[in-house]
Design an enzyme around this catalytic site. Structure first.
Site, PDB file in Angstrom:
ATOM      1  CD  GLU A 116      -3.221   0.240   0.298  1.00 19.41           C
ATOM      2  OE1 GLU A 116      -2.792   1.152  -0.452  1.00 19.41           O
ATOM      3  OE2 GLU A 116      -4.434   0.026   0.450  1.00 19.41           O
ATOM      4  CG  ASP A 117      -1.091   4.432  -1.844  1.00 20.59           C
ATOM      5  OD1 ASP A 117      -1.761   3.768  -1.028  1.00 20.59           O
ATOM      6  OD2 ASP A 117      -1.605   5.055  -2.783  1.00 20.59           O
ATOM      7  CG  ASP A 143      -6.792   9.008   5.998  1.00 21.47           C
ATOM      8  OD1 ASP A 143      -6.653   9.188   7.220  1.00 21.47           O
ATOM      9  OD2 ASP A 143      -7.382   9.814   5.261  1.00 21.47           O
ATOM     10  CG  PHE A 168      -5.112  15.341   0.340  1.00 23.54           C
ATOM     11  CD1 PHE A 168      -5.772  14.114   0.359  1.00 23.54           C
ATOM     12  CD2 PHE A 168      -4.676  15.842  -0.881  1.00 23.54           C
ATOM     13  CE1 PHE A 168      -5.994  13.403  -0.820  1.00 23.54           C
ATOM     14  CE2 PHE A 168      -4.899  15.151  -2.064  1.00 23.54           C
ATOM     15  CZ  PHE A 168      -5.556  13.921  -2.032  1.00 23.54           C
ATOM     16  NE  ARG A 187      -2.025   8.503 -10.384  1.00 23.72           N
ATOM     17  CZ  ARG A 187      -2.863   8.070  -9.452  1.00 23.72           C
ATOM     18  NH1 ARG A 187      -2.405   7.682  -8.278  1.00 23.72           N
ATOM     19  NH2 ARG A 187      -4.154   8.030  -9.684  1.00 23.72           N
TER      20      ARG A 187
HETATM   21  P1  5GP Z   1      -8.380   4.908   3.722  1.00 21.65           P
HETATM   22  O1  5GP Z   1      -9.471   3.971   3.267  1.00 21.65           O
HETATM   23  O2  5GP Z   1      -7.325   4.245   4.578  1.00 21.65           O
HETATM   24  O3  5GP Z   1      -8.929   6.149   4.381  1.00 21.65           O
HETATM   25  O4  5GP Z   1      -7.681   5.478   2.422  1.00 21.65           O
HETATM   26  C1  5GP Z   1      -7.140   4.609   1.509  1.00 21.65           C
HETATM   27  C2  5GP Z   1      -6.780   5.242   0.202  1.00 21.65           C
HETATM   28  O5  5GP Z   1      -7.139   6.597   0.154  1.00 21.65           O
HETATM   29  C3  5GP Z   1      -5.302   5.229  -0.051  1.00 21.65           C
HETATM   30  O6  5GP Z   1      -4.874   4.004  -0.591  1.00 21.65           O
HETATM   31  C4  5GP Z   1      -5.156   6.364  -1.017  1.00 21.65           C
HETATM   32  O7  5GP Z   1      -5.471   5.923  -2.310  1.00 21.65           O
HETATM   33  C5  5GP Z   1      -6.187   7.353  -0.537  1.00 21.65           C
HETATM   34  N1  5GP Z   1      -5.605   8.360   0.378  1.00 21.65           N
HETATM   35  C6  5GP Z   1      -5.666   8.401   1.735  1.00 21.65           C
HETATM   36  N2  5GP Z   1      -5.017   9.480   2.211  1.00 21.65           N
HETATM   37  C7  5GP Z   1      -4.517  10.136   1.121  1.00 21.65           C
HETATM   38  C8  5GP Z   1      -3.721  11.332   0.961  1.00 21.65           C
HETATM   39  O8  5GP Z   1      -3.306  12.022   1.884  1.00 21.65           O
HETATM   40  N3  5GP Z   1      -3.407  11.662  -0.328  1.00 21.65           N
HETATM   41  C9  5GP Z   1      -3.826  10.943  -1.408  1.00 21.65           C
HETATM   42  N4  5GP Z   1      -3.451  11.379  -2.607  1.00 21.65           N
HETATM   43  N5  5GP Z   1      -4.560   9.802  -1.284  1.00 21.65           N
HETATM   44  C10 5GP Z   1      -4.901   9.413  -0.042  1.00 21.65           C
HETATM   45 MG    MG Z   2      -4.006   3.011  -2.038  1.00 21.80          MG
END
Ligand code: 5GP
Ligand code: MG
Length: 188
Positions: free
Chosen positions: A102-103, A106, A155, A168
Site C-alpha cells: 500500500e501507498d 488513512d 492530504f 503522482r
Molecule cells: P483509507 O481507506 O485508509 O482512508 O484510504 C485509503 C486510500 O485513500 C489510499 O490508498 C489512497 O489511495 C487514498 N488516500 C488516503 N489518504 C490520502 C492522501 O493524503 N493523499 C492521497 N493522494 N490519497 C490518499
Molecule cells: Mg491506495
C-alpha cells in the site's frame, strides 16, 4: 524554501532519502520473515505503483506481483467508505502467501475491506506493507505488519499519490496547498 519544490507543495513529509530508507528497512524485514518462501505482492492501483516498483526490486527473485484496482475515494479528499473493485487479480490466491503493498493508510476502511476480501479466497497468509500511515489508522483494528513512515493528518501527494490524477510523479511526498483543492471544488 527549496527551489526544487513544486509550487503547489507547501511542505515535504517524506524526502526521496526518507522513502529509500523506509523501503530498505521494510524489505530487510520481509526478506527475513519470509526467508525464501514464494511471495505474492498485491498492489493497489494506482497509488502503490511506485512503492511496488521500489520495494519489489529490493526483495529478490521469489517474488511475484499482481494488481487490483479499487475505488474508495470519489473525487474528494476523504474516504467515502464505499469500496468497489474496478480491476480484480489475475492470480488464484489459494495457498499463497500474500503481501499487500500500500501507498498510504488513512482511515483503514479500504484496507480492512481488502483484507477480508483477500482472506476469503483461501490465501495461506495475508500481511500488509505500507509506505505511509496517518494517525487515524491507529484507531482501526487492521493489523499492518510493515509500516514505513508515520505522517501527519494532511492530504499529501507525490510518489504515486495523486490529486485528480496529478502529482503522482513527484519523487517525494508533500502536502498539497489547500488552495489547489478548494479552487477545483468551486469549479465542480
Ligand atoms: P483509507 O481507506 O485508509 O482512508 O484510504 C485509503 C486510500 O485513500 C489510499 O490508498 C489512497 O489511495 C487514498 N488516500 C488516503 N489518504 C490520502 C492522501 O493524503 N493523499 C492521497 N493522494 N490519497 C490518499
Ligand atoms: Mg491506495
Amino acid at each position: 524554501m527549496n527551489a526544487d519544490l513544486h509550487p503547489d507543495i507547501v511542505d515535504v513529509v517524506a524526502t526521496e532519502e526518507d522513502i529509500a530508507e523506509a523501503l530498505e528497512r521494510i524489505s530487510a524485514q520481509v526478506r527475513e520473515d519470509y526467508d525464501g518462501t514464494d511471495l505474492l505482492l498485491v498492489g493497489v492501483l494506482k497509488g502503490a505503483v511506485m512503492v511496488m516498483a521500489d520495494l519489489s526490486r529490493r526483495l529478490g527473485t521469489h517474488t511475484q506481483m499482481d494488481w487490483m484496482a479499487v475505488s474508495s475515494y470519489g473525487s474528494g479528499t476523504k474516504s467515502s467508505g464505499v469500496v468497489r473493485i474496478l480491476k480484480d487479480l489475475d492470480t488464484d490466491l489459494a495457498g499463497r502467501h500474500v503481501l499487500v503493498v500500500e501507498d498510504i493508510i488513512d482511515s483503514g476502511i479500504t484496507l480492512s475491506w481488502l483484507l477480508k476480501n483477500l482472506r476469503s479466497r483461501g490465501a495461506a497468509s495475508v500481511e500488509v506493507a505500507t509506505l505511509l500511515r496517518k494517525p487515524a489508522a491507529a484507531k482501526v483494528t487492521v493489523d499492518v505488519k510493515y509500516v514505513g513512515i508515520e505522517i501527519p493528518d494532511k492530504f499529501v501527494v507525490g510518489y504515486g499519490l495523486d490529486y485528480a490524477e496529478r502529482y503522482r510523479t513527484l519523487p517525494y511526498v508533500g502536502v498539497l496547498a489547500p488552495h489547489v483543492y478548494s479552487d477545483s471544488a468551486t469549479l465542480a
